[in-house]
Design an enzyme around this catalytic site. Sequence first.
Site, PDB file in Angstrom:
ATOM      1  N   GLU A 246       0.817  -1.205   0.000  1.00 15.30           N
ATOM      2  CA  GLU A 246       0.000   0.000   0.000  1.00 15.30           C
ATOM      3  C   GLU A 246       0.857   1.264   0.000  1.00 15.30           C
ATOM      4  O   GLU A 246       0.564   2.204  -0.724  1.00 15.30           O
ATOM      5  CB  GLU A 246      -0.923  -0.027   1.233  1.00 15.30           C
ATOM      6  N   ASP A 247       1.912   1.272   0.809  1.00 10.87           N
ATOM      7  CA  ASP A 247       2.608   2.538   1.065  1.00 10.87           C
ATOM      8  C   ASP A 247       3.947   2.702   0.352  1.00 10.87           C
ATOM      9  O   ASP A 247       4.541   3.770   0.391  1.00 10.87           O
ATOM     10  CB  ASP A 247       2.878   2.685   2.577  1.00 10.87           C
TER      11      ASP A 247
END
Length: 740
Positions: A87-88
Amino acid sequence: MENREYELLSPEIMYESLEKSVLKLNPTADVGQIRAAYECAVKAHAGQKRKDGSDYVTHTIAAAQICVEMGLDEDSIIAALLHDVIEDTGVTHGDIAKQFGTTVADLVDGVTKLTRVQYTSKEDEQMENMRKMLMAMSRDIRVILIKIADRLHNMRTMEYQTPEKQRSKSLETMEIYAPIAHRLGMQRVKWELEDLSLLYLDPIGYKEITDALKAKTEILESFMSSVESAVSERMGEAGVNCTISGRIKHIYSIYRKMYAQKKEINEIFDLCAFRVIVDNIADCYNVLGHIHDMYKPIPGRFKDYISTPKPNMYQSIHTTVIGSEGIPFEVQIRTWDMHHTAEYGYAAHWKYKTGEQGIKVGDEEKFAWVRVLLESQQDSDAQDFFHDLKIDMFSDEVFVFTPRGDVINLPAGATPIDFAYGIHSAVGNRTIGAKVNGRIVPFSTVLQNGDIVEVLTSKSAPGPSRDWMKIAKSGQARSKIKQWFKKEKREDNIIHGKAAFESEMKRAGVPMSALSDEELLPGILKKLAVANLDDVYASIGYGGMTATRAVNRIKDEVLKSQKAPQKTTLERITERAEQRKNQASDKQAVHGVLVEGLDNCLIKFSRCCTPVPGDDIVGFITRGFGVSIHRTDCKNYLNNKDDPQDGGRWIDVSWTDSSSESYVTTIKITASERSGFVMDIATVLNSLSAKVLSLSARDLDGIKSTAIVTLEVKNISDLEAIIARLRTVSGVSEITRAGN
Ligand code: MN
């Protein structure tokens, strides 16, 4: 468990402590891979900071630490360390798979997908769908467990977030994650999630309780230690090995009690609970006996969840007793084994039982614990729960979002067509295109859990195409499409239907001329249950009936008539009179009805109002079929009783009380248009063991549906009980009996 000092430690120190806990539980664990995951996470999150100023990676280490405490396996711990990298950061599923294997990569991917689900607070039914969706998305139970660990750590460190974020995350935790933790039997995690959420959702209420508890700390503590030592002493004398500990109940449980019972905290007495843990089941009952001897038990508060475990596998004996100071307190008695399950749920328990391997990774073994649960449960409550859980796990449903964030629940394999009709038939009929996750897709696209689906509609849409019937997966969508063709395209349908019918007649060798035979036609129409031939054609045209089926229904009738010579009118009348005589002579008793002034007459229950014993009834002397019994509130009776010609044929009848027969009756249920309504009706009827002869449902106008149920009951109170239960089905607005 943790506190802020721990939080602000450096990543390396936190990691060392994680590794130590892993090795403590499993001295042969492969910490090399775990360290590699840690190093990968450090690199990926380099430079990222949390709101409190700490390195971002401390969050993933803390989440992994919680997974260790839950008793999860090494793959889960590795996945927890990596849970935010997709996600990051720039790391991909492929990168993770290469270094840590596909299992870990799939777990991380699964957690990432859950993280992307948009949440907005909705009514209860939506919440339940949302929970189911998350469970269904977590094909592997470890995904949801890692997500819960992630959420727990985020809640513990929520104080640095903005008030808006605190509120929305707390609401989501309270409505989604705490119930899931409960469902998985993770009591301790559930409590912590609830208390942390309450802190942000109602800070004043939270403070009121914590302040009150603080003020009472001394009293409560001395009370708890006096009970603890009294029980320990007694058990020591009795030679029972046990550990007793008192605790103050968790804040949200006190909060709920205050609000449910509209009480001030000072009016709530049972703030403490005790837990006695023993070595075996026999000792549980032993301890119970001693405690009931020492303190006065409160009637009705004893629960034996050992002989009957809760659906989530929780086992303990609960009892509430009154102490010497008149303070009531709850005691839970359980074995160590049960204690472990209660704290972290059955998933963790599975590991505990199978030793160091934890949840096995092979497909066969992945849900072994679910199977064990299923097999070990017999009582019906638990059955329901496991039915739900099974649906959640091996889903035959798919959950998707509307652009507004509502969750729509569809059968697995559903397409945008099902979605459109799932919203409303008017939406379905006007659909001209569909978008999934913002991109235009073909109608045949199979929807996935969590997809955001949007349909493009136009007022001037031509309406559904016949192909949609094949694309639609849900019966609801298909029947709505059929209905459209039925209503909108009657002319067309008649032409299509007639052609199909004629060719089928030819194929079956049935002469078309039969249809123009005035003698035969009424019989044919009756067989087909229609008023005229156009209705048959129309129905074949829109797909309500197949041509083959229609021809099969009338084939015998027509072919028979071709062979047998026509009977004369006199012959037919004689034959019918004969039949009637036979009917009259082998009639059963008198169906429990007494007719005034007429012995042994033929009784028939009218089909318009289907009376049952207990109803006020009246009889009608028919021409040739004896007496037909109606309810006194039947509209046929009400309309006819003062009729100058027939009014005089109504006579008094009454029920005899010796009847043990059952009676056929019909009720009509009206409900707001809601998917699953008929299923729910059927489920209720089934649970009541009602003998249902037929159940047919109809969508009235896309806003209301009706179901007509014909069933057998013994009498009116039987029927009323069934109606009362059916009224509790969500969406049901009216239930009437036939004839009104
Ligand atoms: Mn996270």
